[in-house]
Scaffold this active site. Sequence first.
Site, PDB file in Angstrom:
ATOM      1  N   SER A 173      10.297   1.725 -16.008  1.00 13.23           N
ATOM      2  CA  SER A 173       9.466   1.822 -14.811  1.00 13.23           C
ATOM      3  C   SER A 173       8.571   0.593 -14.665  1.00 13.23           C
ATOM      4  O   SER A 173       8.036   0.075 -15.645  1.00 13.23           O
ATOM      5  CB  SER A 173       8.592   3.076 -14.889  1.00 13.23           C
ATOM      6  OG  SER A 173       7.649   3.098 -13.841  1.00 13.23           O
ATOM      7  N   TYR A 187       8.631   0.081  -8.052  1.00 12.30           N
ATOM      8  CA  TYR A 187       7.914   0.574  -6.889  1.00 12.30           C
ATOM      9  C   TYR A 187       7.529  -0.676  -6.102  1.00 12.30           C
ATOM     10  O   TYR A 187       6.700  -1.466  -6.569  1.00 12.30           O
ATOM     11  CB  TYR A 187       6.659   1.345  -7.291  1.00 12.30           C
ATOM     12  CG  TYR A 187       6.924   2.706  -7.885  1.00 12.30           C
ATOM     13  CD1 TYR A 187       7.397   3.747  -7.093  1.00 12.30           C
ATOM     14  CD2 TYR A 187       6.688   2.956  -9.236  1.00 12.30           C
ATOM     15  CE1 TYR A 187       7.627   5.007  -7.630  1.00 12.30           C
ATOM     16  CE2 TYR A 187       6.918   4.211  -9.777  1.00 12.30           C
ATOM     17  CZ  TYR A 187       7.391   5.230  -8.968  1.00 12.30           C
ATOM     18  OH  TYR A 187       7.624   6.469  -9.510  1.00 12.30           O
ATOM     19  N   THR A 237      12.818   2.606  -6.104  1.00 14.56           N
ATOM     20  CA  THR A 237      12.445   3.969  -5.740  1.00 14.56           C
ATOM     21  C   THR A 237      11.827   3.951  -4.348  1.00 14.56           C
ATOM     22  O   THR A 237      10.900   3.192  -4.083  1.00 14.56           O
ATOM     23  CB  THR A 237      11.453   4.551  -6.753  1.00 14.56           C
ATOM     24  OG1 THR A 237      12.085   4.603  -8.039  1.00 14.56           O
ATOM     25  CG2 THR A 237      11.019   5.951  -6.360  1.00 14.56           C
ATOM     26  N   LYS A 284      17.046   4.565  -5.331  1.00 18.38           N
ATOM     27  CA  LYS A 284      16.693   5.822  -6.008  1.00 18.38           C
ATOM     28  C   LYS A 284      15.829   6.733  -5.149  1.00 18.38           C
ATOM     29  O   LYS A 284      14.997   6.261  -4.368  1.00 18.38           O
ATOM     30  CB  LYS A 284      15.951   5.517  -7.316  1.00 18.38           C
ATOM     31  CG  LYS A 284      15.581   6.767  -8.094  1.00 18.38           C
ATOM     32  CD  LYS A 284      14.740   6.453  -9.314  1.00 18.38           C
ATOM     33  CE  LYS A 284      14.415   7.733 -10.074  1.00 18.38           C
ATOM     34  NZ  LYS A 284      13.592   8.669  -9.277  1.00 18.38           N
ATOM     35  N   HIS A 328      12.763  13.314  -6.937  1.00 21.67           N
ATOM     36  CA  HIS A 328      11.665  12.838  -7.779  1.00 21.67           C
ATOM     37  C   HIS A 328      11.191  13.937  -8.731  1.00 21.67           C
ATOM     38  O   HIS A 328       9.996  14.053  -9.045  1.00 21.67           O
ATOM     39  CB  HIS A 328      10.506  12.351  -6.910  1.00 21.67           C
ATOM     40  CG  HIS A 328       9.737  11.196  -7.484  1.00 21.67           C
ATOM     41  ND1 HIS A 328       9.757   9.943  -6.935  1.00 21.67           N
ATOM     42  CD2 HIS A 328       8.920  11.099  -8.550  1.00 21.67           C
ATOM     43  CE1 HIS A 328       8.979   9.139  -7.642  1.00 21.67           C
ATOM     44  NE2 HIS A 328       8.452   9.824  -8.631  1.00 21.67           N
TER      45      HIS A 328
END
Length: 404
Positions: A160, A183, A209, A274, A298
Amino acid sequence: MNFNRRDLLVTGTGIGATLAAAGPVLAREDAPAVSAATGGHAAENIPTPSAERRINIVTLRDLEADAQKILPTYSHAYIVGGAGDEWSMRENEAAINRWVIEPNFLSGHPAADPSTTLFGSRIAAPVITAPMATHALFHTAAEAATVKGTDQAGSIYVSSSTSSLDLETIAAASNGPKWFQIYFPSDRGYARELLQRAKAAGYKVIVITVDATLTSNRERVIRVLGQPTPVLKSGNKPMTPGIDPLRADIQKLDLNWDDVAFCGSETGLPVVVKSIISVRNVVQALERGCAGVWISNHGGRQLDNTAAAMTVLPRVADAVNGRVPIIVDGGFRRGQDVFRALALGASAVALGRPILYGLSLGGAGGVRSVLQHLKTELQMVMQLSGAPSVEHITRETVVPHSLA
């Protein structure tokens, strides 16, 4: 499933605190400073877990209760909770059980091999580690332990962008295949930096994402905000001059397909979109040349009352028609669950919460134990159902429960 570090750095209380993540990422100045990375929890005096060991697993469903015994209240609330009424979180598991396995007995196969290949990486089973933020909440070794355990189990680690450790440290902690999830920040210069750093560090796939431009009403977390809240620093700090580090984590509210394309053009790496949950978005991803799609709500942590991955998976598989890999997540706890997802067209299942439970209970050894347990269960299901390889797990091996 993807947990977002912005949940942890909030201002005030109530739903406004959670939604404050859409604005500048600042911790409350009047809140007790609590460092999960160093094991300090001011009111509870419960240290962050640090054990390094293999764990004995009967079923992955046992791990949540075991982890709750050793985790601080905030860390536990953060991992187990969903958004709103948590309908989508519950629906994830319910949707899996709307399908039953139709075994092919007397198939004559002496053994089952669950290994598969995903974006050029041969892995022990079609189960990978999902991107999740801030592993320092769950173990003192943070992502370094998670990536090691994933590698030891022969799987793919998806890192992440809101990790506790920087992406380079995570990459150096193991030799196994790794993908980088982003992100997308509002500062495109910072997006470019993250993407280029990921490529330089050896990450092989970019995952963007798209369902978390702000954080939703995660009420289990809101209810414990009166307790000491962890104040965690981002591992991925900007290195480019001129980028404001206080605003670097603010995500782009008007995220669009140009941002998805940017991920590919900046890196030359395959891009997976995603947290899409509609066939419409899947078709758009294919039209724009995305290398894969990741079907997910999610983990039920963003927009409640959206469909589970297993509900839309058959239609997604029909639309994709084998052109790109399909990854799914949400509610998978059994080898039978993975089998049913593969039968409906998934290329791999991503595991979230059970990975963090394993991390809490045993560090790298716990993560390895979780992945190996699921692989063993899947191999058992394949053997009992007459599927000697992943390629033999087809739509004909499952039927809707209502028709069984």
